[in-house]
Design a protein around this motif. Structure first.
Motif, mmCIF file in Angstrom:
data_model
loop_
_atom_site.group_PDB
_atom_site.id
_atom_site.type_symbol
_atom_site.label_atom_id
_atom_site.label_comp_id
_atom_site.label_asym_id
_atom_site.label_seq_id
_atom_site.Cartn_x
_atom_site.Cartn_y
_atom_site.Cartn_z
ATOM 1 N N THR A 11 8.540 -14.292 8.286
ATOM 2 C CA THR A 11 7.198 -14.479 7.733
ATOM 3 C C THR A 11 6.760 -13.282 6.893
ATOM 4 N N GLN A 12 7.301 -12.100 7.197
ATOM 5 C CA GLN A 12 7.032 -10.967 6.314
ATOM 6 C C GLN A 12 7.641 -11.218 4.942
ATOM 7 N N LYS A 13 8.795 -11.854 4.918
ATOM 8 C CA LYS A 13 9.423 -12.205 3.652
ATOM 9 C C LYS A 13 8.540 -13.184 2.877
ATOM 10 N N VAL A 14 7.925 -14.126 3.572
ATOM 11 C CA VAL A 14 7.009 -15.067 2.924
ATOM 12 C C VAL A 14 5.871 -14.301 2.255
ATOM 13 N N ILE A 15 5.263 -13.374 3.003
ATOM 14 C CA ILE A 15 4.159 -12.569 2.465
ATOM 15 C C ILE A 15 4.633 -11.760 1.257
#
Length: 366
Positions: free
Chosen positions: A224-228
């Protein structure tokens, strides 16, 4: 559809420092462009386009996966929207992500019930395709009781009543927009927001039934950090990040605040909301910034359900009214209240109680 415009009958006092809840236009002035970008009028919308769309041949990509990758990535192949898969395809084939998938498979094989339902884990990607993202609201753990989590942070499907944090979000919305009324039947369904460009993203995308935070530190945080990061890097025209609570604030620490708007506050849980969330003004600030950046037609309608439509358009400051002394050399984060790392645990306890009450009601009805 009727519209209500907020009147501004007095010019701002340039000698006064802007308050946290003051108009976001008076706090920031016109949005700044990155070096080398062509100038644009804050009222005419940004001239600089997003980064070029990635060329992505899904069938060719799938054909190139190893048998093991295909076996573990069926959910992503089938349910992660292609607009996001184009950006996340390299992340989901990493050994770390494959290990996360193996863990989730072991949970199911051992008889553990996992929420949200399998088909809803990536519902955020389908409700809010990559190119539609205007605003990101960061959640933490999915709701962990029956009929609660469905893949959108803070949202629940009927007939589940609106959870405590979302009720507090409605209160804050009502302060920003007096015309806002909570949806009928205690509804907490936020798919209308998602479909209008609000990415409702949790830090972890799954959880074991009735066991809050049980899938933390298993690999979802990296994903989810990659999504951000992808949103921050590729949505170059700028989006708004709403980070409520310490964990969410840490997730947006590296977001370029000259390109994007980052708004921080305490978490809306009952434990912390009274320490500044109710008056944070984030919903109105989001729209004021979007109106300046893209024009009034691109702001978010925060209305829900069958309630009277929340007004989208606002009267924003005309360009000539933006005082030079109101502008800042750098665009700071707006922080409201003090953070508490344990805010979401209070929410989890309340939701657990809600779940137990639901079970009791079900037994009585039988």
């Amino acid at each position: 559809m009727s519209s209500l415009k907020r009147k501004n009958n007095s010019a701002p006092d340039s000698n006064k420092k802007p308050k946290v809840n003051a108009s976001i236009t008076s706090f920031f002035g016109a949005p700044k462009s990155s070096p080398g970008a062509p100038p644009s009028s804050p009222l005419s919308g940004a001239k600089r386009p997003d980064a070029p769309a990635l060329k992505f041949d899904k069938a060719k990509w799938v054909a190139g996966l190893t048998p093991e990758q295909k076996r573990h990535l069926q959910l992503e192949i089938q349910t992660l929207d292609s607009s996001w898969l184009a950006h996340l395809k390299d992340e989901i084939v990493t050994p770390e992500f494959i290990e996360l998938k193996k863990f989730l498979e072991s949970e199911v094989k051992s008889g553990q019930k996992v929420f949200p339902p399998r088909e809803d884990v990536y519902s955020w990607s389908r409700h809010t395709p990559f190119s539609s993202v205007k605003c990101v609201i960061l959640g933490q753990d999915p709701y962990h009781n029956i009929n609660q989590a469905h893949g959108l942070a803070f949202s629940v499907r009927p007939p589940t009543p609106c959870p405590p944090s979302l009720r507090n979000m409605y209160i804050a919305l009502g302060k920003d927009y007096p015309s806002f009324k909570p949806p009928p039947n205690k509804s907490g369904l936020l798919t209308p927001w998602a479909e209008r460009g609000v990415l409702l993203l949790n830090t972890c995308l799954t959880v074991r039934a009735h066991d809050a935070n049980s899938h933390a530190k298993r690999g979802w945080e990296r994903f989810t950090q990659k999504v951000i990061d992808v949103v921050a890097q590729r949505r170059t025209r700028g989006v708004v990040f709403l980070a409520w609570g310490t964990p969410a604030a840490k997730r947006v620490a590296k977001v370029d605040v000259k390109r994007h708007l980052v708004l921080k506050s305490v978490h809306p849980s009952p434990l912390s909301a009274s320490r500044g969330f109710f008056d944070c003004g984030h919903f109105k600030a989001t729209n004021e910034w979007l109106a300046l950046r893209y024009g009034e037609d691109e702001v978010i309608d925060w209305g829900l359900g069958n309630c009277s439509t929340l007004v989208k358009k606002e009267v924003v400051k005309k360009e000539e009214e933006v005082k030079e002394e109101d502008k800042e050399e750098a665009t700071p984060d707006v922080v409201v209240g003090e953070f508490d790392d344990d805010d979401f645990e209070e929410e989890s306890k309340i939701l657990q109680e809600m779940g137990e009450e639901g079970k009791a009601d079900s037994v009585k009805s039988e």
